[in-house]
Design a protein around this motif. Sequence first.
Motif, PDB file in Angstrom:
ATOM      1  N   GLN A  88      46.068  22.007  18.781  1.00 12.13           N
ATOM      2  CA  GLN A  88      46.422  22.799  20.078  1.00 12.13           C
ATOM      3  C   GLN A  88      46.822  24.379  20.765  1.00 12.13           C
ATOM      4  O   GLN A  88      46.886  24.303  21.787  1.00 12.13           O
TER       5      GLN A  88
ATOM      6  N   CYS B 263      47.273  13.908  27.698  1.00  9.14           N
ATOM      7  CA  CYS B 263      47.603  14.952  26.423  1.00  9.14           C
ATOM      8  C   CYS B 263      47.323  16.541  27.235  1.00  9.14           C
ATOM      9  O   CYS B 263      47.508  16.727  28.383  1.00  9.14           O
ATOM     10  N   LEU B 264      48.362  16.934  26.537  1.00  4.89           N
ATOM     11  CA  LEU B 264      49.011  18.743  26.931  1.00  4.89           C
ATOM     12  C   LEU B 264      47.468  19.482  27.191  1.00  4.89           C
ATOM     13  O   LEU B 264      47.649  20.077  27.469  1.00  4.89           O
TER      14      LEU B 264
ATOM     15  N   HIS C 197      46.033   9.187  18.218  1.00  2.00           N
ATOM     16  CA  HIS C 197      46.175   9.790  19.397  1.00  2.00           C
ATOM     17  C   HIS C 197      46.060  11.216  18.822  1.00  2.00           C
ATOM     18  O   HIS C 197      44.779  12.123  18.680  1.00  2.00           O
ATOM     19  N   GLU C 198      46.689  11.570  18.124  1.00  2.00           N
ATOM     20  CA  GLU C 198      47.325  13.155  17.653  1.00  2.00           C
ATOM     21  C   GLU C 198      46.397  12.962  15.918  1.00  2.00           C
ATOM     22  O   GLU C 198      45.800  13.610  15.855  1.00  2.00           O
TER      23      GLU C 198
ATOM     24  N   HIS D 172      42.845  14.581  17.873  1.00  2.00           N
ATOM     25  CA  HIS D 172      42.688  15.835  17.846  1.00  2.00           C
ATOM     26  C   HIS D 172      42.691  16.732  16.240  1.00  2.00           C
ATOM     27  O   HIS D 172      41.362  17.068  16.049  1.00  2.00           O
TER      28      HIS D 172
HETATM   29 NI    NI Z   1      47.014  14.993  22.246  1.00  2.00          NI
END
Ligand code: NI
Length: 171
Positions: A51, A94-95, A136-137, A140
Amino acid sequence: MAIRPILTVPDPILKQVSKPVEAVTDEVRALMDDMLETMYDAPGIGLAAIQIGVPQRVIVMDLSSGDQPRAPRYFVNPEILETVEDTLPYEEGCLSVPDFFDTVERPARVRLRYLNYEGKSVEEWADGMFAVCIQHEMDHLEGTLFIDHLSRLKRNYAVSKVKKAKRTAAA
Ligand code: NI
């Protein structure tokens, strides 16, 4: 430590598969320090290295709530060893998809193995919000976003909302 820019959809870098870290060196710890500072600044509860544009299998997280002391967690090369059949629906954000939230259903408990900040191998069960956040992470790290678990219609809506907000901010 430094705050790094967070990539948002539809940046193609977010679709990359991240590579395993060979060893938890001072360089990797410096990356984790930057990630944590970036996450606190956002603010968010979890962040994967991709990210901020770094395709390495590194995640930071802090699930403490407002008035509690900070409780940073670090995950290098995390693996899911076991999951339960029960699922937990949870409204995720999510960022990299700012200001969009929707419900994703994932296994309610997962058994994890990862290297911590010191490079020590840890095995533990995650449940509740911890289970949601680590899954979730870890998505990514495979180039998968939580919106990829939604219908195409919702996903397109989320991406266009983020693009529009960015255009408005730039204008
Ligand atoms: Ni996220």
